[in-house]
Scaffold this motif. Structure first.
Motif, PDB file in Angstrom:
ATOM      1  N   LEU A   1       9.822  49.380 -44.065  1.00  0.00           N
ATOM      2  CA  LEU A   1      10.315  48.791 -42.821  1.00  0.00           C
ATOM      3  C   LEU A   1      10.861  49.805 -41.825  1.00  0.00           C
ATOM      4  O   LEU A   1      11.221  49.431 -40.706  1.00  0.00           O
ATOM      5  CB  LEU A   1      11.418  47.764 -43.133  1.00  0.00           C
ATOM      6  CG  LEU A   1      11.031  46.582 -44.027  1.00  0.00           C
ATOM      7  CD1 LEU A   1      12.201  45.612 -44.137  1.00  0.00           C
ATOM      8  CD2 LEU A   1       9.787  45.875 -43.504  1.00  0.00           C
ATOM      9  N   ALA A   2      10.926  51.077 -42.208  1.00  0.00           N
ATOM     10  CA  ALA A   2      11.588  52.063 -41.351  1.00  0.00           C
ATOM     11  C   ALA A   2      10.908  52.230 -39.995  1.00  0.00           C
ATOM     12  O   ALA A   2      11.560  52.630 -39.021  1.00  0.00           O
ATOM     13  CB  ALA A   2      11.665  53.415 -42.064  1.00  0.00           C
TER      14      ALA A   2
ATOM     15  N   THR B   1      28.504  45.977 -52.896  1.00  0.00           N
ATOM     16  CA  THR B   1      28.424  46.960 -51.818  1.00  0.00           C
ATOM     17  C   THR B   1      26.965  47.359 -51.649  1.00  0.00           C
ATOM     18  O   THR B   1      26.169  47.302 -52.604  1.00  0.00           O
ATOM     19  CB  THR B   1      29.289  48.205 -52.101  1.00  0.00           C
ATOM     20  OG1 THR B   1      28.723  48.962 -53.174  1.00  0.00           O
ATOM     21  CG2 THR B   1      30.709  47.812 -52.468  1.00  0.00           C
ATOM     22  N   GLY B   2      26.597  47.734 -50.439  1.00  0.00           N
ATOM     23  CA  GLY B   2      25.202  48.063 -50.199  1.00  0.00           C
ATOM     24  C   GLY B   2      25.013  48.809 -48.908  1.00  0.00           C
ATOM     25  O   GLY B   2      25.975  49.158 -48.208  1.00  0.00           O
ATOM     26  N   THR B   3      23.757  49.037 -48.573  1.00  0.00           N
ATOM     27  CA  THR B   3      23.416  49.874 -47.427  1.00  0.00           C
ATOM     28  C   THR B   3      22.357  49.219 -46.560  1.00  0.00           C
ATOM     29  O   THR B   3      21.532  48.441 -47.044  1.00  0.00           O
ATOM     30  CB  THR B   3      22.920  51.249 -47.896  1.00  0.00           C
ATOM     31  OG1 THR B   3      22.671  52.081 -46.763  1.00  0.00           O
ATOM     32  CG2 THR B   3      21.633  51.131 -48.714  1.00  0.00           C
ATOM     33  N   LEU B   4      22.387  49.563 -45.294  1.00  0.00           N
ATOM     34  CA  LEU B   4      21.319  49.223 -44.353  1.00  0.00           C
ATOM     35  C   LEU B   4      20.374  50.411 -44.179  1.00  0.00           C
ATOM     36  O   LEU B   4      19.406  50.324 -43.428  1.00  0.00           O
ATOM     37  CB  LEU B   4      21.926  48.837 -43.004  1.00  0.00           C
ATOM     38  CG  LEU B   4      22.964  47.709 -43.066  1.00  0.00           C
ATOM     39  CD1 LEU B   4      23.709  47.603 -41.740  1.00  0.00           C
ATOM     40  CD2 LEU B   4      22.320  46.390 -43.448  1.00  0.00           C
ATOM     41  N   GLY B   5      20.637  51.502 -44.886  1.00  0.00           N
ATOM     42  CA  GLY B   5      19.914  52.743 -44.693  1.00  0.00           C
ATOM     43  C   GLY B   5      18.789  52.978 -45.671  1.00  0.00           C
ATOM     44  O   GLY B   5      18.207  54.071 -45.677  1.00  0.00           O
ATOM     45  N   LYS B   6      18.459  51.989 -46.488  1.00  0.00           N
ATOM     46  CA  LYS B   6      17.344  52.150 -47.413  1.00  0.00           C
ATOM     47  C   LYS B   6      16.321  51.049 -47.132  1.00  0.00           C
ATOM     48  O   LYS B   6      15.611  51.107 -46.136  1.00  0.00           O
ATOM     49  CB  LYS B   6      17.848  52.168 -48.855  1.00  0.00           C
ATOM     50  CG  LYS B   6      18.693  53.405 -49.169  1.00  0.00           C
ATOM     51  CD  LYS B   6      19.143  53.452 -50.612  1.00  0.00           C
ATOM     52  CE  LYS B   6      19.807  54.774 -50.960  1.00  0.00           C
ATOM     53  NZ  LYS B   6      21.028  55.073 -50.195  1.00  0.00           N
ATOM     54  N   THR B   7      16.245  50.045 -47.970  1.00  0.00           N
ATOM     55  CA  THR B   7      15.219  49.012 -47.824  1.00  0.00           C
ATOM     56  C   THR B   7      15.336  48.253 -46.502  1.00  0.00           C
ATOM     57  O   THR B   7      14.327  47.907 -45.887  1.00  0.00           O
ATOM     58  CB  THR B   7      15.308  48.009 -48.987  1.00  0.00           C
ATOM     59  OG1 THR B   7      15.331  48.727 -50.222  1.00  0.00           O
ATOM     60  CG2 THR B   7      14.121  47.065 -48.980  1.00  0.00           C
ATOM     61  N   LEU B   8      16.562  47.999 -46.057  1.00  0.00           N
ATOM     62  CA  LEU B   8      16.792  47.137 -44.899  1.00  0.00           C
ATOM     63  C   LEU B   8      16.694  47.919 -43.588  1.00  0.00           C
ATOM     64  O   LEU B   8      17.641  47.984 -42.802  1.00  0.00           O
ATOM     65  CB  LEU B   8      18.141  46.435 -45.031  1.00  0.00           C
ATOM     66  CG  LEU B   8      18.277  45.529 -46.258  1.00  0.00           C
ATOM     67  CD1 LEU B   8      19.670  44.936 -46.338  1.00  0.00           C
ATOM     68  CD2 LEU B   8      17.215  44.420 -46.240  1.00  0.00           C
TER      69      LEU B   8
ATOM     70  N   SER C   1      18.904  46.071 -37.946  1.00  0.00           N
ATOM     71  CA  SER C   1      19.218  45.676 -39.312  1.00  0.00           C
ATOM     72  C   SER C   1      19.161  44.162 -39.480  1.00  0.00           C
ATOM     73  O   SER C   1      18.727  43.659 -40.525  1.00  0.00           O
ATOM     74  CB  SER C   1      20.601  46.201 -39.707  1.00  0.00           C
ATOM     75  OG  SER C   1      20.636  47.619 -39.648  1.00  0.00           O
ATOM     76  N   LEU C   2      19.592  43.432 -38.466  1.00  0.00           N
ATOM     77  CA  LEU C   2      19.469  41.974 -38.499  1.00  0.00           C
ATOM     78  C   LEU C   2      18.009  41.556 -38.652  1.00  0.00           C
ATOM     79  O   LEU C   2      17.678  40.690 -39.467  1.00  0.00           O
ATOM     80  CB  LEU C   2      20.036  41.385 -37.207  1.00  0.00           C
ATOM     81  CG  LEU C   2      21.439  40.812 -37.241  1.00  0.00           C
ATOM     82  CD1 LEU C   2      21.910  40.503 -35.827  1.00  0.00           C
ATOM     83  CD2 LEU C   2      21.510  39.577 -38.111  1.00  0.00           C
ATOM     84  N   LYS C   3      17.154  42.164 -37.869  1.00  0.00           N
ATOM     85  CA  LYS C   3      15.731  41.850 -37.966  1.00  0.00           C
ATOM     86  C   LYS C   3      15.183  42.255 -39.330  1.00  0.00           C
ATOM     87  O   LYS C   3      14.354  41.544 -39.925  1.00  0.00           O
ATOM     88  CB  LYS C   3      14.963  42.551 -36.849  1.00  0.00           C
ATOM     89  CG  LYS C   3      13.461  42.357 -36.867  1.00  0.00           C
ATOM     90  CD  LYS C   3      13.055  40.901 -36.765  1.00  0.00           C
ATOM     91  CE  LYS C   3      13.304  40.338 -35.395  1.00  0.00           C
ATOM     92  NZ  LYS C   3      12.729  38.967 -35.253  1.00  0.00           N
ATOM     93  N   ALA C   4      15.641  43.384 -39.862  1.00  0.00           N
ATOM     94  CA  ALA C   4      15.165  43.864 -41.162  1.00  0.00           C
ATOM     95  C   ALA C   4      15.505  42.877 -42.269  1.00  0.00           C
ATOM     96  O   ALA C   4      14.689  42.634 -43.173  1.00  0.00           O
ATOM     97  CB  ALA C   4      15.755  45.232 -41.470  1.00  0.00           C
ATOM     98  N   ILE C   5      16.704  42.296 -42.239  1.00  0.00           N
ATOM     99  CA  ILE C   5      17.081  41.323 -43.257  1.00  0.00           C
ATOM    100  C   ILE C   5      16.162  40.106 -43.187  1.00  0.00           C
ATOM    101  O   ILE C   5      15.682  39.602 -44.214  1.00  0.00           O
ATOM    102  CB  ILE C   5      18.553  40.905 -43.092  1.00  0.00           C
ATOM    103  CG1 ILE C   5      19.472  42.068 -43.453  1.00  0.00           C
ATOM    104  CG2 ILE C   5      18.878  39.683 -43.972  1.00  0.00           C
ATOM    105  CD1 ILE C   5      20.935  41.819 -43.152  1.00  0.00           C
TER     106      ILE C   5
END
Length: 397
Positions: A55-56, A239-246, A285-289
């Motif tokens: 998705l990047a 806890t998680g990240t927006l910097g990998k899959t999302l 990130s919203l769109k990525a989710i």
């Protein structure tokens, strides 16, 4: 700068170089994807990004980020509680919470900051943290910032976890928090969350999971290891990240019950003293989710690549760590050998990175390969061939 100090630093750097432990950065000149461009125009197949769903460089995410840039500007120039909170930030926090089945969520500049602010805020000297021995550096550093008593269990060893819980009870602690990676980033294996949660219930402990290498691509709708392993809301904190899959940009989060999130907003230092996420990052990130939640086709492709690549390297004779995630470590032992293999693969058009001390223990150097839905079947065939040729040339297989 004092000459003696400069000499001291130069000696440390020389020792790092002599031990074959120097980490070198390579510059890419285009977007992150299944194939990436390097300076000079070379195109390489990419096996070392955290871009699990590909998705990047997704056009809808780029468009959402661009629209937000035009509407909200480049950055917030403020922390959240002064004048840095956008409607976008709250929308993103609520989307994360809904996605992960929690009351609410709170955003940070990175998951390193999320883990850095978690333990100090929630626990004090009367309490206990029981941490897996292979947890991410951000958890280790976050635990160090807390005044809570510290216990460590051998990774994924449930007998040792129970021993540490019994010790915490014997020590008379007030609250107990077990913390583990959901997927261990250097090894690729999944935490035994059902047993961890069962022990937590037996000994009156809470459970926190760092799901950076799972959220978006593992479990039903990509909801991560709690959903994958069937424990759901038995995990108290994610806890998680927006910097990998999302989407692969930046930003971290904590998702939990409303009181926990409310207290973090009041007391978590990395949140209180860091700029709000840039509007373009929040919107993208919203769109990525939204995309990730519906991306069963990408998840199926990702796991198909994972099975094919793992089988191909095993057939070629490489030593791999067992696992079922898109993280596939190729074990080599020595740092120099890992770097030599990475260099040979680079010559053949394959982009990988060697990992060695202090990122992994001494003698456990490896090339950590990572699959992505941005790759095609032909890329996987190419990668298996390149590994086989380079491995034979270096006498690894």
């Amino acid at each position: 700068m004092q000459p003696d100090f400069t000499t001291h630093i130069q000696t440390i750097l020389a020792d790092i170089e002599a031990a074959g432990l120097t980490k070198r950065e390579r510059q890419i000149t285009g977007p992150q994807g299944g194939r990436i461009a390097l300076a000079g125009g070379r195109q390489l197949v990419n096996l070392c990004a955290n871009n699990y769903l590909g998705l990047a460089d997704h056009p809808e995410i780029i468009e959402a980020a661009s629209d937000a840039l035009q509407r909200y500007g480049f950055g917030m120039a403020s922390v959240r509680f002064i004048c840095g909170t956008l409607d976008l930030h709250r929308e993103l926090e609520q989307a994360v919470a809904r996605y992960l089945g929690k009351d609410d969520a709170i955003l940070f500049a990175a998951c390193f900051d999320a883990n850095g602010g978690l333990f100090e805020t929630l626990l004090d000297a009367e309490d206990a943290i029981i941490s897996d021995s292979l947890n991410h550096a951000s958890i280790i550093d976050g635990v160090r910032l807390s005044k809570a008593k510290r216990y460590r269990f051998v990774t994924s060893d449930m007998d040792d976890l129970e021993t540490q819980l019994k010790q915490a009870v014997s020590d008379g602690v007030r609250f107990k928090l077990i913390v583990t990676d959901g997927v261990f980033s250097m090894d690729g294996h999944i935490a035994n969350l059902p047993e961890i949660c069962a022990l937590a219930e037996r000994y009156g402990a809470m459970v926190a999971v760092d799901d950076c290498h799972a959220t978006g691509h593992l479990g039903p709708q990509g909801r991560g290891t709690p959903a994958l392993t069937g424990v759901g809301n038995r995990v108290d904190i994610v806890t998680g990240t927006l910097g990998k899959t999302l989407g692969g940009a930046m930003g971290g989060f904590i998702a939990a019950s409303q009181p926990i999130i409310d207290l973090l907003r009041q007391r978590a230092r990395p949140y209180l003293f860091s700029n709000a996420l840039a509007p373009s990052v929040a919107a993208g990130s919203l769109k990525a989710i939204a995309i990730a939640e519906a991306a069963d086709d990408r998840r199926e492709k990702l796991m198909r690549h994972t099975r094919k690549f793992r089988a191909g390297l095993i057939d070629a004779g490489f030593e791999l760590l067992a696992g079922e995630t898109p993280i596939i470590p190729v074990m080599l032992g020595e740092a120099k050998l890992a770097q030599d293999l990475a260099a040979e693969l680079d010559k053949r058009g394959l982009y990988v990175a060697g990992f060695f001390f202090p990122v992994v223990p001494k003698g456990k150097a490896r090339i950590r390969t990572q699959m992505s839905a941005a790759l095609e079947d032909a890329d996987i065939d190419f990668a298996i061939g390149a590994f086989t040729e380079a491995g034979k040339q270096l006498g690894i297989i």
